[in-house]
Design a protein around this motif. Structure first.
Motif, short mmCIF file in Angstrom:
data_model
loop_
_atom_site.label_atom_id
_atom_site.label_comp_id
_atom_site.label_asym_id
_atom_site.label_seq_id
_atom_site.Cartn_x
_atom_site.Cartn_y
_atom_site.Cartn_z
N UNK A 109 0.81 -1.22 0.00
CA UNK A 109 0.00 0.00 0.00
C UNK A 109 0.84 1.27 0.00
N UNK A 110 1.98 1.27 0.70
CA UNK A 110 2.78 2.49 0.75
C UNK A 110 3.49 2.77 -0.57
N UNK A 111 3.69 1.74 -1.38
CA UNK A 111 4.27 1.96 -2.71
C UNK A 111 3.19 2.35 -3.72
N UNK A 112 2.04 1.70 -3.63
CA UNK A 112 0.96 1.96 -4.58
C UNK A 112 0.35 3.34 -4.37
N UNK A 113 0.26 3.78 -3.13
CA UNK A 113 -0.27 5.10 -2.83
C UNK A 113 0.48 5.66 -1.63
N UNK A 114 1.66 6.26 -1.87
CA UNK A 114 2.52 6.69 -0.76
C UNK A 114 1.78 7.61 0.21
N UNK A 115 1.85 7.30 1.52
CA UNK A 115 1.22 8.16 2.51
C UNK A 115 2.04 9.42 2.71
#
Length: 604
Positions: free
Chosen positions: A394-400
């Motif tokens: 998730x952090x790669x697909x949509x970086x927080x």
């Protein structure tokens, strides 16, 4: 005598080895001891099964998985391998037959539980036959600091003392450097050669979301991304297991519970159904899952925070053993942190034990709160250097967004400090957040907390954001909880933040971003086949289900989904053509080959 690769091709139908398999098998086949770390789905079992067929004598496989031994032996027999087991589920006549076959070299592999190895009768049995090797599966169970400690494993050091000329191979899917050292020491494997495969499971997408009605969040995941898929949902308590299983069933998801509070018959029945039926969801405590060989588990979900990265990695590793796209999903909230901290503080262990548990939890919290690639952080935890961003978490697909939360931290810590110093009071997170938001609740007015200087100074953040601040302060050790009610207290590190000497960076992730990350993969089909091959695949699955039911074994023992997909894509018309498919060994070809060809050509 056949070579290892010839055995691999004949029995398993695979053209070649993966990774370090060939080197491990060669080492053990030549009589060497080995300690093997290989992720779930990496092919650990071949590392002792092939040497067992190459070396003269019978291989003894020590496994804690009594409930799964029958399936493990059935899978080998389906391949044409002579295998048996000895455990407490057998009656005396069954045990005598297996013992006779063992003594007379009529089996190639014998599975036994660790507690049986320490008995005089079993040791005498071993003395009466030629043993080709000892394989110690789930070797991390020997670690007294580990999440799966089994005291019986501590007795296994006697294998080398009593049978010094028999090679040993210890295998595990999960171990830090400290755990590897402990395995080698406790199992008397000081001179063993170590083999460490990559811990990376690139087909698993790691996702961690903020808790917000977790059962509903889980239901949304299953309905939008994993409808009809087999999966495992882990909960911390038995009550939560029961409630979640019932909730899923009420919403059209076939689900079964599994926990230690159920009677043995119900547990065994539910486990058997999960292995043998398609598309079931098992809702369980962590008592379930070790050794589960079901290759088509498409998701593993956690509704509560795991106690360690080792436990999390091992549990999520039960997804996607067949290499197909799978999901590891965790819902994580403030109460999880409070609960886990309280469990550590009230545990019966000594100071060193509690400190060890805290270190495990800190690493797990760091994984949850990271703004970096989650896969990279997992790999680094196990001592492996990540190769850039994975592109499938998730952090790669949509970086927080990382934001400077120092002022917010100071406001929260000041509230806790004022409650304690000015009023001599301690409260949980909810009261501090209400004070910061300026809420005149009954509790706030009762204790006159609306008169504190900090009352209302936190209106710039929403309640959910403040809960995130508390959670991250707990994760970073800048705040602590104590007592049965989870009251907030300052730590030794709080003062530096209050003075302004330390900067506190935090993670912010909008709900829209989290939803976008989950949708990014949900559109990808699990069955990546040409359109014309999909009906063939479904026909083969239906045939496999019928055959497995007749034989009383899990469908994947007949053929895995990956093999059926390859057959459907090739659409072979002859047995020699079918034999070229990976996963179709000689015994399965002879036993099922014509049925497969007939199924492919059948109308409908």
């Amino acid at each position: 005598m056949e070579t290892a690769v010839e055995v691999l091709n004949r029995v398993w139908g695979y053209a070649g080895f993966r990774g370090e398999q060939a080197e491990i098998i060669d080492h053990v086949s030549n009589g060497g001891d080995a300690l093997v770390l290989m992720p779930t789905g990496g092919g650990k079992s071949l590392c002792y099964q092939i040497p067992a067929l190459v070396r003269p004598g019978v291989a003894v496989v020590i496994s804690p998985l009594i409930a799964l031994m029958q399936d493990q032996v059935d899978a080998l027999r389906t391949l044409g391998v002579r295998a048996g087991f000895l455990n407490s589920t057998q009656d005396p006549d069954e045990r005598r037959l297996v013992e006779y076959a063992f003594r007379n070299g009529e089996i190639d592999l014998l599975y036994v539980a660790p507690e049986r190895v320490s008995t005089r009768a079993t040791q005498d049995l071993f003395d009466g036959a030629k043993i080709s090797l000892f394989a110690i599966d789930e070797a991390h169970c020997v670690s007294q600091w580990g999440h799966d400690f089994r005291p019986d494993y501590l007795q296994l050091s006697m294998l080398h003392e009593r049978w010094p000329d028999v090679p040993r191979i210890a295998l595990t899917a999960t171990a830090t450097m400290a755990t590897r050292t402990e395995i080698a020491t406790r199992l008397n494997l000081g001179d063993a050669r170590h083999f460490t495969a990559s811990f990376d499971r690139p087909n698993i997408q790691y996702r961690i979301v903020a808790k917000n009605s977790p059962q509903r969040q889980l239901l949304d995941l299953l309905k939008t991304e994993h409808r009809g898929d087999a999966g495992i949902v882990y909960c911390l308590s038995r009550a939560s297991v029961e409630k979640t299983a019932e909730f899923l069933k009420e919403n059209g998801i076939p689900a079964l519970p599994y926990h230690a509070g159920l009677d043995a018959f119900t547990r065994a029945t539910n486990q058997s159904r999960f292995l043998r039926e398609e598309g079931l969801v098992m809702v369980a405590t962590i008592a379930f899952g070790m050794g589960i060989d079901k290759p088509d588990v498409r998701f593993v979900a956690h509704l509560d925070l795991p106690k360690s990265v080792e436990g999390y990695y091992q549990e999520t590793g039960r997804a996607g053993r067949d290499g197909l796209p799978s999901t590891a999903w965790l819902a994580y909230g403030l109460q999880d942190v409070v609960q886990q901290r309280r469990l550590i503080d009230t545990s019966e262990g000594d100071f060193a034990h509690r400190r060890n548990m805290s270190a495990h939890l800190d690493a797990m919290l760091a994984l949850c709160e990271t703004v970096e690639c989650r896969r990279g952080q997992i790999l680094a935890y196990f001592g492996e250097q990540p190769d850039g961003k994975c592109g499938n978490c998730d952090t790669c697909l949509q970086p927080p967004e990382a934001w400077d939360g120092t002022v917010a931290a100071q406001k929260l810590l000041s509230t806790v400090l004022r409650l304690q110093r000015e009023r001599g009071q301690k409260f949980g997170a909810g009261q501090s957040i209400d004070i910061l938001l300026g809420k005149k609740t009954d509790k706030v007015t009762q204790f006159r907390h609306d008169q504190l200087k900090v009352f209302g100074i936190g209106a710039d953040l929403r309640e959910a954001e403040w809960r995130g601040v508390v959670r991250q302060l707990l994760a970073q050790g800048l705040l602590a909880v104590e007592g049965d009610y989870g009251t907030l207290v300052l730590t030794d590190r709080s003062a530096s933040v209050l003075r302004g000497d330390a900067t506190v960076m935090m993670r912010r992730e909008s709900e829209r971003a989290a939803a976008k990350a989950s949708r990014s993969k949900s559109a990808a089909p699990v069955v990546d086949l040409p359109a014309e091959a999909v009906p063939l695949f479904e026909k083969l699955r239906a045939w496999r289900t019928g055959v497995a039911r007749e034989l009383g074994m899990p469908p994947y023992i007949v053929f895995s989904d990956a093999t059926l997909r390859a057959i459907a894509a090739l659409n072979p018309t002859t047995l020699p053509e079918l034999a070229t498919v990976s996963g179709v060994g000689q015994n399965k070809l002879a036993r099922f080959g014509q049925q497969v060809l007939d199924t492919l050509t059948a109308p409908g």
